[in-house]
Design an enzyme around this catalytic site. Structure first.
Site, PDB file in Angstrom:
ATOM      1  N   LYS A  47       2.311 -19.139   5.197  1.00  0.00           N
ATOM      2  CA  LYS A  47       1.858 -19.580   6.516  1.00  0.00           C
ATOM      3  C   LYS A  47       1.978 -18.427   7.514  1.00  0.00           C
ATOM      4  O   LYS A  47       2.805 -17.537   7.331  1.00  0.00           O
ATOM      5  CB  LYS A  47       2.649 -20.809   6.964  1.00  0.00           C
ATOM      6  CG  LYS A  47       4.157 -20.548   7.164  1.00  0.00           C
ATOM      7  CD  LYS A  47       4.493 -20.065   8.572  1.00  0.00           C
ATOM      8  CE  LYS A  47       5.944 -19.698   8.686  1.00  0.00           C
ATOM      9  NZ  LYS A  47       6.256 -19.066   9.979  1.00  0.00           N
TER      10      LYS A  47
ATOM     11  N   ARG B 235       0.813  -1.218   0.000  1.00  0.00           N
ATOM     12  CA  ARG B 235       0.000   0.000   0.000  1.00  0.00           C
ATOM     13  C   ARG B 235       0.847   1.269   0.000  1.00  0.00           C
ATOM     14  O   ARG B 235       0.334   2.362  -0.239  1.00  0.00           O
ATOM     15  CB  ARG B 235      -0.969   0.005   1.169  1.00  0.00           C
ATOM     16  CG  ARG B 235      -0.332   0.039   2.534  1.00  0.00           C
ATOM     17  CD  ARG B 235      -1.410   0.124   3.616  1.00  0.00           C
ATOM     18  NE  ARG B 235      -2.236  -1.067   3.634  1.00  0.00           N
ATOM     19  CZ  ARG B 235      -3.383  -1.177   4.314  1.00  0.00           C
ATOM     20  NH1 ARG B 235      -3.840  -0.151   5.006  1.00  0.00           N
ATOM     21  NH2 ARG B 235      -4.057  -2.305   4.301  1.00  0.00           N
TER      22      ARG B 235
ATOM     23  N   LYS C 262      13.885 -21.541  21.449  1.00  0.00           N
ATOM     24  CA  LYS C 262      14.845 -20.482  21.162  1.00  0.00           C
ATOM     25  C   LYS C 262      15.876 -20.400  22.282  1.00  0.00           C
ATOM     26  O   LYS C 262      15.618 -20.808  23.411  1.00  0.00           O
ATOM     27  CB  LYS C 262      14.127 -19.140  20.997  1.00  0.00           C
ATOM     28  CG  LYS C 262      13.373 -19.006  19.681  1.00  0.00           C
ATOM     29  CD  LYS C 262      12.879 -17.596  19.476  1.00  0.00           C
ATOM     30  CE  LYS C 262      12.340 -17.398  18.075  1.00  0.00           C
ATOM     31  NZ  LYS C 262      13.356 -17.562  17.023  1.00  0.00           N
TER      32      LYS C 262
ATOM     33  N   ASP D 299       4.114 -20.457  15.844  1.00  0.00           N
ATOM     34  CA  ASP D 299       5.128 -20.166  14.845  1.00  0.00           C
ATOM     35  C   ASP D 299       5.726 -21.438  14.254  1.00  0.00           C
ATOM     36  O   ASP D 299       5.922 -21.533  13.031  1.00  0.00           O
ATOM     37  CB  ASP D 299       6.238 -19.318  15.477  1.00  0.00           C
ATOM     38  CG  ASP D 299       7.296 -18.885  14.473  1.00  0.00           C
ATOM     39  OD1 ASP D 299       6.933 -18.625  13.309  1.00  0.00           O
ATOM     40  OD2 ASP D 299       8.475 -18.805  14.855  1.00  0.00           O
TER      41      ASP D 299
ATOM     42  N   GLU E 297      16.948 -23.668  18.299  1.00  0.00           N
ATOM     43  CA  GLU E 297      17.751 -22.585  17.739  1.00  0.00           C
ATOM     44  C   GLU E 297      18.568 -21.910  18.829  1.00  0.00           C
ATOM     45  O   GLU E 297      18.125 -21.822  19.976  1.00  0.00           O
ATOM     46  CB  GLU E 297      16.859 -21.528  17.085  1.00  0.00           C
ATOM     47  CG  GLU E 297      15.955 -22.033  15.989  1.00  0.00           C
ATOM     48  CD  GLU E 297      15.046 -20.941  15.455  1.00  0.00           C
ATOM     49  OE1 GLU E 297      15.396 -20.327  14.436  1.00  0.00           O
ATOM     50  OE2 GLU E 297      14.002 -20.684  16.081  1.00  0.00           O
TER      51      GLU E 297
ATOM     52  N   HIS F  73       5.017 -25.792  10.555  1.00  0.00           N
ATOM     53  CA  HIS F  73       6.277 -26.432  10.179  1.00  0.00           C
ATOM     54  C   HIS F  73       6.390 -27.889  10.633  1.00  0.00           C
ATOM     55  O   HIS F  73       6.491 -28.804   9.820  1.00  0.00           O
ATOM     56  CB  HIS F  73       7.452 -25.640  10.757  1.00  0.00           C
ATOM     57  CG  HIS F  73       7.557 -24.244  10.242  1.00  0.00           C
ATOM     58  ND1 HIS F  73       7.178 -23.881   8.970  1.00  0.00           N
ATOM     59  CD2 HIS F  73       8.014 -23.112  10.825  1.00  0.00           C
ATOM     60  CE1 HIS F  73       7.400 -22.595   8.792  1.00  0.00           C
ATOM     61  NE2 HIS F  73       7.903 -22.103   9.898  1.00  0.00           N
TER      62      HIS F  73
END
Length: 447
Positions: A132, A44, A323, A219, A200, A224
């Site tokens: 996704k 936009r 994480k 997430d 991670e 996934h």
């Protein structure tokens, strides 16, 4: 389905486009020099540096050849509001068909945009690619699927999850279905357990605006890891085509439930506190800028599931992601049952055979027990390992290939999306009575 000539990226000013989509396109075009694809960016707001952004992304990905150069030279920007039917009609009138609209947008904006498209008279060769997550829960996923079905048929719908495009996942699929050695083992008769892990070292990395309202489960789990699980556990297809593979994956998810229907034994959620990862100090998650402690957002989950079918009934499946993990693993691991006969007390504790494939490093390992000159009962352990050939495509390169070549075999079917949200909502309900467990950044996760 005809090959796509124009890729229109809605929401192209976002990080996804520059960091993943454009580099993925670059790897695909480098390997397919005969292709001619125009890339149209749209949002936009104006983007005066769009052409430079495309060239920089291609250069960083090492793009070369006539197809990549054509994409860079012909790319253009069209300012448009994706939720406006008038803007979308003007945009589509300017692009060459067959075209694909790629929704690099949040789910709520995607829903509005598809609703606007559903009121329009569109070309029969239009395709849609939905990044996704599709929806934010089961109800919104169903509504988006309903709207999409009014715009394009299922075979022209690409619900994108890049994890099935990861080289390690595709290598694992080939390993499983192309080897007679493994085929008889792929059931509850021989498999003890399955674990799919994506830990991670990274912390929040400045993504509070997205992550704190989403969390690790929505997430990583909903799209996934559940999709990878479905591909790992589906029945052998008669063909690798857009009918059988998506159907097989959807069948697995349809029969998935929490292990033993017992939340106390099935789910763990956690959140990292201050610590050190790879020599870098990370603050407490709730001290990160933009985080609302009241959200109680998880940065870690571990969920134990069961696929209640003849092939897999009774096999625990653990999906995990966290994480700020100190020694992360990103792998698919299959543990086989021990031999049915024990020779004596020394052979009762033999470790099981395991087969492990890394997601991105594509390293295959098979752990076996062998004998020796002083004891032939198999108490020596060996690991057979091998790296895979260079993939040539990134995960998003595979996603782009599927879209441009009109092959939705490894994209996600509409009912599979809905089943993913059903399972996720079961986990969220189970969390209501579970504590949010702290773990120091740099550790292995919650105890």
């Amino acid at each position: 389905m005809e090959q796509i000539q124009t890729l229109v990226i809605l929401g192209a000013s976002g990080d996804l486009t520059s960091r993943l989509l454009l580099p993925g396109l670059a790897t695909y075009l480098t390997g397919n020099p005969e292709r001619r694809v125009q890339v149209v960016g749209s949002s936009r707001e104006d983007h005066p540096d769009w052409a430079a952004l495309v060239r920089d992304a291609f250069d960083e990905a090492g793009a070369s050849g006539p197809a990549a150069e054509h994409a860079v030279e012909t790319t253009r920007w069209v300012t448009a509001d994706a939720t406006s039917g008038e803007d979308l009609a003007a945009l589509l009138a300017e692009v060459e068909s067959p075209a694909c609209l790629y929704f690099a947008l949040p789910p709520a904006i995607t829903q509005e945009a598809v609703a606007a498209l559903a009121k329009m008279d569109l070309s029969d060769d239009l395709a849609l690619a939905l990044e996704k997550p599709v929806g934010t829960d089961l109800e919104t996923a169903r509504e988006i699927n309903r709207l999409v079905a009014r715009v394009v048929p299922e075979e022209r719908t690409f619900r994108v999850d890049h994890f099935p495009g990861m080289p390690g996942v595709l290598s694992f699929i080939g390993l499983r279905f192309a080897n007679r050695l493994l085929a008889p083992l792929w059931s509850s008769e021989h498999v003890e357990s399955i674990a799919i892990t994506f830990d991670e070292t990274l912390g929040l990395e400045g993504r509070a605006s997205f992550y704190d309202s989403t969390g690790a489960l929505r997430d990583m789990f909903q799209s996934h890891l559940l999709q990878v699980m479905a591909l790992v556990m589906m029945d052998p297809p008669s063909r690798f085509d857009p009918v059988e593979v998506p159907a097989g994956a959807a069948h697995v998810l349809r029969n998935t439930r929490l292990w033993g229907d017992d939340p106390a034994r099935s789910v763990v959620r956690g959140r990292y506190t201050a610590g050190t990862v790879d020599g870098e100090e990370l603050p407490d998650y709730v001290a990160e800028e933009g985080v609302d402690p009241g959200n109680e957002t998880e940065t870690f989950f571990q969920v134990r599931l069961e696929v209640d079918s003849w092939r897999w009934g009774g096999v625990p499946v653990t999906l995990r992601s966290g994480k700020a993990i100190g020694s992360p693993r990103q792998e698919i691991a299959i543990t086989l049952k021990r031999p049915p006969h024990e020779y004596d007390a020394l052979s009762t504790n033999l470790p099981p055979n395991t087969l492990t494939m890394g997601f991105e490093d594509e390293h295959l390992q098979v752990a076996l027990n062998v004998g020796g000159p002083f004891d032939s009962r198999g108490r020596s352990r060996v690991t057979v390992s091998s790296s895979m050939p260079e993939a040539g495509l990134t995960a998003y390169g595979s996603v782009i290939r599927w879209i441009l070549e009109g092959d939705p075999t490894f994209t996600v079917r509409g009912d599979a999306v809905e089943e993913g949200w059903r399972i996720t909502e079961d986990v969220l309900a189970a969390w209501a009575d579970q504590p949010l467990r702290d773990y120091p950044a740099g550790s292995s996760g919650p105890v």
